[in-house]
Design an enzyme around this catalytic site. Structure first.
Site, short mmCIF file in Angstrom:
data_model
loop_
_atom_site.label_atom_id
_atom_site.label_comp_id
_atom_site.label_asym_id
_atom_site.label_seq_id
_atom_site.Cartn_x
_atom_site.Cartn_y
_atom_site.Cartn_z
N HIS A 17 0.87 -1.18 0.00
CA HIS A 17 0.00 0.00 0.00
C HIS A 17 0.90 1.23 0.00
O HIS A 17 1.05 1.93 1.01
CB HIS A 17 -0.93 0.01 1.22
CG HIS A 17 -1.89 -1.14 1.26
ND1 HIS A 17 -1.51 -2.43 1.59
CD2 HIS A 17 -3.22 -1.20 1.00
CE1 HIS A 17 -2.57 -3.23 1.53
NE2 HIS A 17 -3.61 -2.51 1.19
N SER A 23 6.72 5.24 2.89
CA SER A 23 7.47 3.99 2.99
C SER A 23 8.27 3.63 1.73
O SER A 23 9.42 3.21 1.85
CB SER A 23 6.56 2.83 3.40
OG SER A 23 5.42 2.74 2.57
N GLU A 29 0.22 0.24 -5.58
CA GLU A 29 -0.74 1.25 -5.16
C GLU A 29 -1.98 1.12 -6.02
O GLU A 29 -1.91 1.08 -7.25
CB GLU A 29 -0.13 2.65 -5.31
CG GLU A 29 -1.09 3.79 -5.03
CD GLU A 29 -1.78 3.68 -3.67
OE1 GLU A 29 -3.02 3.85 -3.62
OE2 GLU A 29 -1.07 3.42 -2.67
N ASP A 51 -4.24 -3.67 -6.53
CA ASP A 51 -4.67 -3.87 -5.15
C ASP A 51 -3.57 -4.62 -4.41
O ASP A 51 -3.22 -5.75 -4.75
CB ASP A 51 -5.97 -4.69 -5.14
CG ASP A 51 -6.56 -4.88 -3.75
OD1 ASP A 51 -5.85 -4.61 -2.76
OD2 ASP A 51 -7.72 -5.31 -3.65
N ASP A 102 0.55 -2.18 4.84
CA ASP A 102 0.21 -0.95 5.56
C ASP A 102 -1.11 -0.39 5.02
O ASP A 102 -1.13 0.67 4.41
CB ASP A 102 1.37 0.04 5.38
CG ASP A 102 1.12 1.38 6.02
OD1 ASP A 102 0.26 1.45 6.93
OD2 ASP A 102 1.77 2.36 5.61
#
Length: 290
Positions: free
Chosen positions: A41, A106, A124, A149, A170
């Protein structure tokens, strides 16, 4: 799809999460063999602390703002400072001079810490954010940005060809069932890549929910599950982000001792009231078979 991390970048939860992330990567770099980080994510990678969004909440001032002030004033012990060094270096790498106006998400934090042989897969789902992230890493052969996803990466993108690495999960926790999805996703991923290190972030809002989460993780039977939590205030009557947690599966053998140094330091620097606290415990150790 409405979540925007720009409002929360650099807050206390980011600080704790990214300090742990930096310590894991620092350990992986001890061996010459290449490794891959899979960030499920990823977001947009870099956040402007002078933006309208960051200004509306001001959350970064209670997070990275406090940590940087403590560093400037010499209020961080030598032991903790040494452990925080990679994290501080990654932040410095996205800023000019002493003034910090940008905060690395991140994927950018990871990228600044990688060696030339290491790789990053950044996933993402949001099309606009994925496009921004891809533009940010355009031409960087060590980074692969995928509009997908992130939950699907726990199957399709594991194991990495390097056979070593870290999977960071995350999620934004804006929909129901994210704790269950974390458990299910970990169980699926671990079957494919049992030797990998997994870092699962979660918010501490409802203690009953986080305790149920820990029980579910234990029931998977997966060994070596370390739980790290830090709360900046006493539990609120109504659920709100009082604390932050990270589950680390197959943690570096040094991580537990490092967190025993870092957690007291971070608690003192980030605390909002006398109810601030931290915990470090094994949900399931390597030898725990019950």
């Amino acid at each position: 799809m409405n979540y925007r991390h720009a409002y929360h970048a650099g807050n206390f939860a980011d600080v704790v999460k990214h300090v742990i992330l930096a310590r894991i990567i620092d350990y992986l770099k001890r061996k010459e063999q290449a490794f891959r980080v899979v960030d499920t994510h990823a977001g947009i990678g870099l956040y402007d602390l002078n933006s309208v969004e960051a200004g509306k909440t001001g959350e970064w001032m209670g997070g990275i703002g406090r940590l940087l002030a403590a560093r400037r004033d010499g209020r961080i012990s030598a032991d903790a400072f040494d452990l925080l060094a990679p994290y501080f270096e990654a932040i410095a790498a996205v800023n000019e001079g002493e003034t910090v106006t940008s905060y690395p998400g991140s994927p950018m934090l990871v990228r600044k810490l990688l060696r030339k042989q290491d790789r990053l897969s950044a996933l993402e789902l949001h099309p606009q954010d994925a496009a921004m992230l891809a533009k940010r890493f355009a031409g960087d052969f060590q980074v692969r940005v995928i509009e997908l996803d992130g939950w699907l990466a726990l199957g399709a993108h594991l194991p990495p060809k390097e056979k070593r690495g870290l999977v960071l999960v995350d999620p934004p926790f804006e929909v129901e069932g994210e704790f269950d999805r974390l458990v299910e996703g970990l169980a699926k991923a671990h079957k494919r890549f049992s030797g990998g290190t997994y870092a699962l972030w979660y918010p501490v809002k409802d203690r009953r929910e986080t305790e149920r989460f820990a029980r579910k993780l234990r029931e998977t039977g997966i060994a070596k599950i370390l739980q790290i939590e830090l709360a900046i205030r006493a539990p609120s009557p109504e659920p709100r982000l009082d604390g932050t947690g990270m589950i680390v599966v197959n943690p570096p053998f040094t991580l537990e001792s490092e967190m025993k140094i870092l957690l007291p330091c971070l608690k003192d620097l980030l605390a909002e009231d006398n109810g601030a606290n931290f915990s470090l415990r094994w949900i399931r150790s390597e030898t725990d078979r019950s």
